[in-house]
Design a protein around this motif. Sequence first.
Motif, PDB file in Angstrom:
ATOM      1  N   ALA A 111      11.456   2.047 -10.623  1.00  0.00           N
ATOM      2  CA  ALA A 111      11.213   1.571  -9.258  1.00  0.00           C
ATOM      3  C   ALA A 111      12.310   2.059  -8.316  1.00  0.00           C
ATOM      4  N   LEU A 112      13.543   2.049  -8.784  1.00  0.00           N
ATOM      5  CA  LEU A 112      14.658   2.527  -7.964  1.00  0.00           C
ATOM      6  C   LEU A 112      14.534   4.028  -7.721  1.00  0.00           C
ATOM      7  N   LEU A 113      14.174   4.784  -8.751  1.00  0.00           N
ATOM      8  CA  LEU A 113      14.003   6.231  -8.607  1.00  0.00           C
ATOM      9  C   LEU A 113      12.953   6.562  -7.554  1.00  0.00           C
ATOM     10  N   ILE A 114      11.815   5.902  -7.635  1.00  0.00           N
ATOM     11  CA  ILE A 114      10.715   6.187  -6.705  1.00  0.00           C
ATOM     12  C   ILE A 114      11.107   5.801  -5.285  1.00  0.00           C
ATOM     13  N   ASN A 115      11.733   4.651  -5.135  1.00  0.00           N
ATOM     14  CA  ASN A 115      12.152   4.182  -3.817  1.00  0.00           C
ATOM     15  C   ASN A 115      13.156   5.147  -3.195  1.00  0.00           C
ATOM     16  N   GLU A 116      14.149   5.562  -3.962  1.00  0.00           N
ATOM     17  CA  GLU A 116      15.147   6.483  -3.421  1.00  0.00           C
ATOM     18  C   GLU A 116      14.553   7.866  -3.163  1.00  0.00           C
ATOM     19  N   TYR A 174       0.839  -1.205   0.000  1.00  0.00           N
ATOM     20  CA  TYR A 174       0.000   0.000   0.000  1.00  0.00           C
ATOM     21  C   TYR A 174       0.873   1.255   0.000  1.00  0.00           C
ATOM     22  N   TYR A 175       1.955   1.196   0.751  1.00  0.00           N
ATOM     23  CA  TYR A 175       2.886   2.323   0.762  1.00  0.00           C
ATOM     24  C   TYR A 175       3.596   2.440  -0.588  1.00  0.00           C
ATOM     25  N   THR A 176       3.960   1.313  -1.165  1.00  0.00           N
ATOM     26  CA  THR A 176       4.597   1.326  -2.490  1.00  0.00           C
ATOM     27  C   THR A 176       3.698   2.018  -3.508  1.00  0.00           C
ATOM     28  N   LYS A 217       0.324  15.253   3.511  1.00  0.00           N
ATOM     29  CA  LYS A 217      -1.113  15.518   3.387  1.00  0.00           C
ATOM     30  C   LYS A 217      -1.844  14.397   2.660  1.00  0.00           C
ATOM     31  N   GLY A 218      -1.122  13.641   1.850  1.00  0.00           N
ATOM     32  CA  GLY A 218      -1.743  12.506   1.174  1.00  0.00           C
ATOM     33  C   GLY A 218      -1.990  11.325   2.092  1.00  0.00           C
ATOM     34  N   LYS A 219      -1.537  11.429   3.344  1.00  0.00           N
ATOM     35  CA  LYS A 219      -1.711  10.388   4.362  1.00  0.00           C
ATOM     36  C   LYS A 219      -1.165   9.035   3.899  1.00  0.00           C
ATOM     37  N   PRO A 220       0.140   8.951   3.725  1.00  0.00           N
ATOM     38  CA  PRO A 220       0.738   7.680   3.294  1.00  0.00           C
ATOM     39  C   PRO A 220       0.493   6.579   4.318  1.00  0.00           C
ATOM     40  N   PRO A 221       0.176   5.376   3.864  1.00  0.00           N
ATOM     41  CA  PRO A 221      -0.126   4.262   4.779  1.00  0.00           C
ATOM     42  C   PRO A 221       1.141   3.642   5.355  1.00  0.00           C
ATOM     43  N   THR A 222       1.742   4.340   6.306  1.00  0.00           N
ATOM     44  CA  THR A 222       2.971   3.854   6.930  1.00  0.00           C
ATOM     45  C   THR A 222       3.026   4.324   8.374  1.00  0.00           C
ATOM     46  N   LYS A 223       3.716   3.561   9.199  1.00  0.00           N
ATOM     47  CA  LYS A 223       3.932   3.947  10.590  1.00  0.00           C
ATOM     48  C   LYS A 223       5.275   4.648  10.784  1.00  0.00           C
ATOM     49  N   LEU A 224       6.035   4.797   9.715  1.00  0.00           N
ATOM     50  CA  LEU A 224       7.297   5.518   9.829  1.00  0.00           C
ATOM     51  C   LEU A 224       7.031   6.976  10.199  1.00  0.00           C
ATOM     52  N   PRO A 225       7.937   7.596  10.951  1.00  0.00           N
ATOM     53  CA  PRO A 225       7.713   8.985  11.381  1.00  0.00           C
ATOM     54  C   PRO A 225       7.845   9.962  10.214  1.00  0.00           C
ATOM     55  N   LEU A 226       6.764  10.682   9.926  1.00  0.00           N
ATOM     56  CA  LEU A 226       6.785  11.654   8.837  1.00  0.00           C
ATOM     57  C   LEU A 226       7.371  12.987   9.287  1.00  0.00           C
ATOM     58  N   ARG A 227       7.592  13.099  10.591  1.00  0.00           N
ATOM     59  CA  ARG A 227       8.375  14.209  11.146  1.00  0.00           C
ATOM     60  C   ARG A 227       9.441  13.578  12.026  1.00  0.00           C
ATOM     61  N   TRP A 228      10.619  14.142  12.029  1.00  0.00           N
ATOM     62  CA  TRP A 228      11.769  13.475  12.614  1.00  0.00           C
ATOM     63  C   TRP A 228      11.853  13.693  14.113  1.00  0.00           C
ATOM     64  N   ASN A 229      12.285  12.642  14.797  1.00  0.00           N
ATOM     65  CA  ASN A 229      12.505  12.691  16.241  1.00  0.00           C
ATOM     66  C   ASN A 229      13.912  12.185  16.523  1.00  0.00           C
ATOM     67  N   ILE A 230      14.884  12.967  16.109  1.00  0.00           N
ATOM     68  CA  ILE A 230      16.275  12.537  16.225  1.00  0.00           C
ATOM     69  C   ILE A 230      16.635  12.323  17.688  1.00  0.00           C
ATOM     70  N   GLY A 231      17.212  11.157  17.934  1.00  0.00           N
ATOM     71  CA  GLY A 231      17.639  10.828  19.285  1.00  0.00           C
ATOM     72  C   GLY A 231      16.657   9.963  20.034  1.00  0.00           C
ATOM     73  N   GLU A 232      15.434   9.809  19.494  1.00  0.00           N
ATOM     74  CA  GLU A 232      14.460   8.956  20.175  1.00  0.00           C
ATOM     75  C   GLU A 232      14.572   7.525  19.692  1.00  0.00           C
ATOM     76  N   ARG A 269       2.136   6.769  -6.918  1.00  0.00           N
ATOM     77  CA  ARG A 269       1.179   7.825  -7.287  1.00  0.00           C
ATOM     78  C   ARG A 269       1.758   9.206  -6.994  1.00  0.00           C
ATOM     79  N   PHE A 270       2.436   9.334  -5.859  1.00  0.00           N
ATOM     80  CA  PHE A 270       3.039  10.624  -5.513  1.00  0.00           C
ATOM     81  C   PHE A 270       4.053  11.035  -6.575  1.00  0.00           C
ATOM     82  N   TRP A 271       4.878  10.111  -6.998  1.00  0.00           N
ATOM     83  CA  TRP A 271       5.885  10.389  -8.030  1.00  0.00           C
ATOM     84  C   TRP A 271       5.218  10.817  -9.337  1.00  0.00           C
TER      85      TRP A 271
END
Length: 294
Positions: free
Chosen positions: A239-244, A203-205, A279-294, A210-212
């Motif tokens: 596929a490599l371009l989109i992933n990177e 789903y994230y892929t 804003k597109g609400k990507p289906p992922t649990k990865l942090p969309l804002r960074w929490n460096i050090g956590e 679509r975003f690309w």
Amino acid sequence: MTIVRFGLLILATAVALVAHGAAPQPAVGDFSQIVGSRTGKLTVWRYADNPSIFVFDFPGLAYQGRSFNRITQFTEQQITEPYPRVLNEQEMAARLAAARRSESDFAFGHDVMVHELVQFFNFAQRDKIPLNQEELVIRDFLTAQGMMREWRGFWQAVQPNNVILSIPQTQEKSAGEPLINSTARYAILLHEMAHGEYYTNPYYTQYCQRFWAESLSDAQREAFKTFLGKYNYAIGLDALLINETQAYLMFTPDPASFSARKLGVADEELEAMRDAFRKGKPPTKLPLRWNIGE
């Protein structure tokens, strides 16, 4: 006769393990446990939040490079080769010299799927390219964990969609080894985890595809192609371009690795791209804002 052959097989296996070291058993850890760890030795993690992802955690960039540089060149940088092939040690050294890179800074992290590793080992075997000791450890790990097997003289993927990542542990700057502080380790791990998410979450892929295609402009796509081309990525592979692109855009909180200046756009434009991704609400649990050090 069977008993004798079985005994010889055990002996051969034992000799091989002594020669290049046994593949380590994985420990289970979440993101915080992995990023906060520094074992001082090669450690393999199985990611608690996604058991299909394994992380090789190296005490040194040169060690990591000997293990994964040729693999990454094979999977991501086959640009001028007439057909897919594994470079020999001399060819790889020449590529590093031409790019003004070293064994340590060819890449600070790596990502590869098991089926790609199987291709690497089969192509090396086909062309009689010797594997180094560190590459043999990876091969042993995959077979020991049941991710691939040897069948009639060829390597065969058993769990082809599992993902192998690699990152360096924190270290001081030394001769031939760049500084890796805790901030850099966080950024490298987050970037590589983004690749793991792209590989394992369909789903994230689809969202990234679509975003690309629909959210980025032609000029923005060209900017990413130019940026990635400078690092010798095979930019002809969509596929490599989109992933990177998704990994650099959203999950690389290190201006030394990625920034508006490096991409060739204004700061405001880069932030607008990031806002559009969120804003597109990507289906992922990865942090969309960074929490460096956590």
